[in-house]
Design an enzyme around this catalytic site. Structure first.
Site, mmCIF file in Angstrom:
data_model
loop_
_atom_site.group_PDB
_atom_site.id
_atom_site.type_symbol
_atom_site.label_atom_id
_atom_site.label_comp_id
_atom_site.label_asym_id
_atom_site.label_seq_id
_atom_site.Cartn_x
_atom_site.Cartn_y
_atom_site.Cartn_z
ATOM 1 C CG ASP A 179 -1.585 1.462 1.305
ATOM 2 O OD1 ASP A 179 -2.770 1.523 0.536
ATOM 3 O OD2 ASP A 179 -2.088 1.766 1.989
ATOM 4 C CG MET B 147 -9.004 8.521 4.242
ATOM 5 S SD MET B 147 -10.190 8.401 3.076
ATOM 6 C CE MET B 147 -10.295 9.596 2.288
ATOM 7 N NE ARG B 148 -0.285 4.386 1.625
ATOM 8 C CZ ARG B 148 0.082 5.006 3.427
ATOM 9 N NH1 ARG B 148 1.120 6.224 3.218
ATOM 10 N NH2 ARG B 148 -0.007 4.309 3.986
ATOM 11 C CB ALA B 149 -6.767 4.643 -2.248
ATOM 12 C CG LEU C 184 -1.388 8.036 -2.798
ATOM 13 C CD1 LEU C 184 -1.212 6.251 -2.912
ATOM 14 C CD2 LEU C 184 0.181 9.072 -3.163
#
Length: 307
Positions: free
Chosen positions: A158, A239-241, A244
């Protein structure tokens, strides 16, 4: 070192685009390429570093020691001259460049954690005895691996901003073009490089322009809605996706000289961000496009638009 031109590489269009986006916005956190051996992954990465000329390219061996990766104190200087001098490691050497790791899934978990933390924070602390020194290390992390030889831990997977899946091309015309270009390069590298020199300069200028233009790209409210819907649909964790995907779309817009993100930008880059995070859909199709190689007549590279 004589390097195969980045713009001469065909059959790796998605990998090339993902790398380019990370050059435009290093905050994307690097690229993980999963797939077959012998598909030109290392050649592609080296070609990009040469295209951008002055940026460092550091190849980190799987068996590298912690001292070689992070750095250490020069004992000879300390003992003979009674002064402290730091020997920078490979991480520091990759500052403002590309850190490349082949078979990254075989790297120790500890070093992997350090690399990903440094990639995210822009540096790391070198801790040795009574020494604690901050080392600047802002780089684009590029890892390649064959999933058949072992996987990365999900939490490490991830941390890679983008990923691409690469397989051996099955299109006959594409395979022939790849071989023809490689033979031409091996036969007369200087002539081959000269043939692509204008295209290299054009793409370099386009990337540099996009780097400068990136902060000016606006994000319409509708784009937030599109990105959020995609991430919910793919059932990604955290919330990283979302962040990004927005950054990758913005970099794509800047690459094409747009002052605002379009929905098309989001859809072009969504697999880069979601393919290794999604719980909903199977992995995307291979980045080796089953189509004719990109290029103008007689196998010349497709011209890129500068901004």
């Amino acid at each position: 070192m004589i390097t195969y031109p980045f713009t001469a590489i065909c059959g790796q269009e998605e990998f090339k685009l993902a790398l380019t986006l990370c050059m435009i916005d290093p905050g994307l956190g690097g690229v993980l390429a999963l797939g077959d051996k012998g598909t030109g992954k290392t050649t592609t990465v080296r070609g990009l570093s040469h295209l951008l000329q002055d940026i460092p390219f550091v190849n980190l061996p799987i068996g590298a020691t912690e001292d070689r990766v992070l750095g250490n104190v020069k004992l000879d200087v300390l003992l003979n001259e009674k002064r402290l001098e730091i020997q920078p490691g490979l991480l520091a050497a990759a500052h403002h460049g590309i850190l490349y790791i082949d078979e990254i899934n075989l790297l120790s978990d500890y070093l992997m954690d350090v690399l990903l933390d440094a990639a995210a924070s822009g540096g790391y602390y070198l801790e040795r005895d009574t020494i604690s020194q901050w080392m600047e290390s802002r780089f684009c992390l590029v890892g390649t691996m064959n999933p058949e030889e072992g996987n990365l831990r999900p939490q490490l997977l991830d941390r890679f901003g983008l990923s691409v899946h690469i397989s051996t091309p099955t299109d006959k015309a594409l395979r022939m073009e790849i071989v023809q270009r490689r033979i031409a390069f091996d036969t007369d590298a200087a002539k081959f490089i000269k043939k692509y020199s204008d295209h290299e300069k054009m793409l370099e200028a386009q990337i540099v322009a996009a780097q400068n233009f990136l902060p000016a790209v606006t994000i319409p409210t509708k784009t937030y809605d599109v990105v959020t819907d995609l991430c919910i649909r793919h059932q990604v964790e955290g919330m990283r996706a979302d962040i990004l995907l927005m950054k990758a779309a913005r970099a794509h817009a800047a690459f094409h000289g747009q002052n605002t993100i379009r929905e098309e930008d989001v859809h072009v880059v969504q697999n880069f961000v979601l393919s290794h995070r999604s719980r909903q859909t199977p992995p995307p199709q291979s980045s080796s496009r089953e189509s004719k190689p990109s290029g103008d007549k007689e196998g010349e590279p497709k011209k890129v638009r500068t901004i």
